[in-house]
Design an enzyme around this catalytic site. Structure first.
Site, short mmCIF file in Angstrom:
data_model
loop_
_atom_site.label_atom_id
_atom_site.label_comp_id
_atom_site.label_asym_id
_atom_site.label_seq_id
_atom_site.Cartn_x
_atom_site.Cartn_y
_atom_site.Cartn_z
CG ASP A 48 -1.86 1.18 1.26
OD1 ASP A 48 -2.45 1.49 0.20
OD2 ASP A 48 -2.02 1.81 2.32
CG HIS A 55 2.29 6.43 -1.82
ND1 HIS A 55 1.80 6.79 -3.05
CD2 HIS A 55 1.20 6.05 -1.10
CE1 HIS A 55 0.49 6.64 -3.07
NE2 HIS A 55 0.09 6.18 -1.90
CE LYS A 111 -3.47 2.46 6.17
NZ LYS A 111 -3.69 3.75 5.56
#
Ligand code: BG6
Length: 454
Positions: free
Chosen positions: A218, A223, A322
Site C-alpha cells: 500500500d 509512494h 496504521k
C-alpha cells in the site's frame, strides 16, 4: 490550456472520486480561472446527471471551490467499463483533449484496458491509472505492454500522489539550488536516510483492498519508493518528463533490499485493540472483512540500498504503518559527524539532521552550536522553516499534469515494474514466514522491540 478538456472518470460513484479527485478538480479550477472541464462520470450505479452534479457540488465545497462549479459541465453515464460495447458507446464522439481516469480497483482497470481498443480512443487521449499498478513485476509488465498497444508511454499516467506532495517537490529546490547541500548529498557525508509515513488512520472500512495489499504494498512499494527516488536521484539537466523520469528510474534500477537479505532487512507487524487519540480501535483481525489467516501487516519497515557510486553503503529505511499515535511523516537525512573536534570543545557532536516533514510541510536542520551557558560545551540547535501546505493538494498537482498532458509527475512504466522487483524479496520472505509478524497496540508507536529512532 483554455479550451474545455474532457475528463472521463471511470468509477465516479466511488470513494476516490468524491473524496480526492473531484475536490482536487475544484481546487485546480480555482487556481486556473481559464480552465473549463467537460466531466463525464461513468459507473455501474443507476445515477442521473443530477446525482453526479450533487456529488461534484459537495466535493467542490469541500475544497472551497463552490464558485467554480459553473465551469464544469457534468454528465453521468451508466456503463460496465469491462465491456467493449459499453466503452465504445461511452467514448464515441469525444474530441479535443481527453483524459480517461480509472478510479476503479486495479483488476477492473486491467479488464477495462483489455476491453479498450486503440481506435476507440480520441487522438492524444491520456490514460490515468491508480496504484497498485499490477500485483507483481510480471503483471505490471503485462499491463504496460497492453497500455503500449493503446497509446504512447507519454500518454499513460500511473498516478502516485506522493509525487505531487509539496514537500516531495520541495526536495528539488533544497537539493539542487543550495551549494551548502548539493555537494554533500552522497555517501561521503550522509550516514542514513529514513522515509517514514505513519498514520493515525486504521483500516477505515477498506478491508476489501487493504487486507490483500498490506502496508508494504500500500505504501512502500509505491509512494515511499517514489520519494526515495527523488531523494537519491542524480541531478537532472531539466525538470521535463524525459530528464526527470530517467533520473528517478535510474535510481530505482540501482535499488534493492539491503545486502540482498530481506529476512534481516525487513520487519512487519499488525495492530491489536487500542485507542488512537481517544478513539477506540478494534484489533486489526477483528475488523470487518479481514481474514486473519492472510497475516496482513499494518506496519512495514524495510531497509534498502542504492548501489551506485553516490550512495553505496547508505541505508535507506522506509517505514509506514496504521493506527499509530504521534505519527511521523517525514524524510530524515542524517549526516555524518565531523572528523575531528578541537580539543577543549566538549559535548556531543553528532552529525547534523535535516528533516523534511510531509505533513505538515516543514523543514528543519539540527546543528551543533556553542552552548549559551558554557560556550565550550556543544549544544544542539534546530533551525526550522514552515514550508506552507503548497497551493495545490497533491491530487490537484497530479490532475493538473494529466489535463495538461505533462507526465513528469507520473510513474513511468519501467519504474512501476522496478518498484515491484525491489519489494519482491520482502514479499517472498514474509510469505515464507521468514520474518515474524509482530504486534503493537493501536495507539502505540509500534512494537516495543522495534528500535525506531525519531
Ligand atoms: C493511499 C493509501 O495511497 O495513501 C492509504 O492507500 C494512505 O492507505 C494514503 O492512507 C496516505 O496518503 P495521504 O496523502 O492521504 O496522507
Amino acid at each position: 490550456m483554455n479550451a474545455a478538456t474532457t475528463l472521463v472518470i471511470f468509477g465516479v460513484t466511488g470513494d476516490l472520486a468524491s473524496r480526492l479527485l473531484l475536490p482536487a478538480l475544484g481546487q485546480l479550477l480555482v487556481t486556473e480561472p481559464d480552465r473549463h472541464v467537460r466531466l463525464i462520470g461513468a459507473g455501474m450505479q443507476d445515477w442521473s446527471d443530477k446525482d453526479l452534479d450533487k456529488v461534484v457540488r459537495t466535493s467542490f465545497e469541500s475544497s472551497d471551490a463552490a464558485a467554480c462549479i459553473e465551469r464544469v459541465e457534468a454528465t453521468y453515464r451508466k456503463a460496465d467499463i469491462t465491456q467493449t460495447a459499453d466503452l465504445k458507446k461511452l467514448l464515441s464522439g469525444l474530441d479535443g483533449q481527453v483524459a480517461l481516469y480509472f478510479a476503479v480497483p486495479p483488476n477492473v482497470a486491467a479488464a477495462a484496458c483489455e476491453a479498450l481498443t486503440a481506435d476507440m480512443l480520441p487522438d492524444g487521449a491520456m490514460l490515468a491509472l491508480e496504484k497498485p499498478f499490477g500485483t507483481n513485476e510480471d503483471s505490471a509488465r503485462t499491463l504496460n505492454a497492453r497500455l503500449a498497444e493503446l497509446v504512447p508511454e507519454e500518454q499513460v499516467f500511473r498516478v502516485d500522489h506522493f509525487l505531487g506532495k509539496s514537500t516531495t517537490l520541495n526536495l528539488l529546490g533544497a537539493r539542487f539550488a543550495n551549494r551548502v547541500l548539493e555537494p554533500l548529498w552522497s555517501a561521503e557525508s550522509i550516514e542514513s536516510v529514513t522515509i517514514v509515513y505513519d498514520e493515525r488512520l486504521g483500516l477505515e472500512g477498506r478491508a476489501g483492498y487493504y487486507d490483500h495489499a498490506g502496508a508494504l504494498v500500500d505504501m512502500i512499494q509505491s509512494h515511499l519508493l517514489q520519494v526515495l527516488a527523488v531523494v537519491a536521484m542524480e541531478q537532472p539537466a531539466t525538470l521535463d518528463e524525459l530528464d526527470f523520469r530517467e533520473a528517478t528510474s535510474a535510481v530505482l534500477r540501482a535499488t534493492r533490499i539491503k545486502d540482498g537479505d530481506a529476512t534481516l532487512s525487513s520487519q512487519r507487524a499488525r495492530y491489536t485493540a487500542g485507542s488512537v487519540d481517544g478513539v477506540e480501535k478494534p484489533s486489526y483481525t477483528d475488523e470487518p472483512g479481514v481474514d486473519p489467516k492472510r497475516g496482513t501487516e499494518t506496519l512495514a519497515e524495510a531497509t534498502f540500498e542504492v548501489r551506485n557510486a553516490r550512495w553505496a553503503g547508505v541505508p535507506f529505511i522506509l517505514r509506514s504503518g496504521k493506527a499509530l499515535s504521534d505519527p511521523a511523516r517525514e524524510i530524515v537525512v542524517r549526516f555524518k559527524g565531523v572528523r575531528h573536534i578541537p580539543v577543549g570543545l566538549r559535548g556531543s557532536a553528532a552529525g547534523a539532521v535535516l528533516r523534511f516533514s510531509l505533513a505538515p510541510d516543514q523543514m528543519s536542520l539540527e546543528l551543533n552550536l556553542n552552548g549559551a551557558d558554557d560556550p565550550f560545551v556543544l549544544e544542539r540547535a534546530t533551525l526550522s522553516a514552515d514550508l506552507g501546505a503548497g497551493q495545490l493538494l497533491a491530487y490537484a498537482e497530479v490532475l493538473s499534469g494529466i489535463l495538461d498532458a505533462d507526465p513528469m509527475l507520473s510513474v513511468r512504466g519501467d519504474a512501476a515494474e522496478q518498484c515491484w522487483r525491489i519489494v519482491q524479496p520482502v514479499l517472498d520472505a514474509w510469505s515464507n514466514d521468514e520474518v515474524p509478524l509482530d504486534e503493537y497496540a493501536a495507539g502505540s508507536h509500534g512494537p516495543e522491540r522495534w528500535p525506531f529512532q525519531r
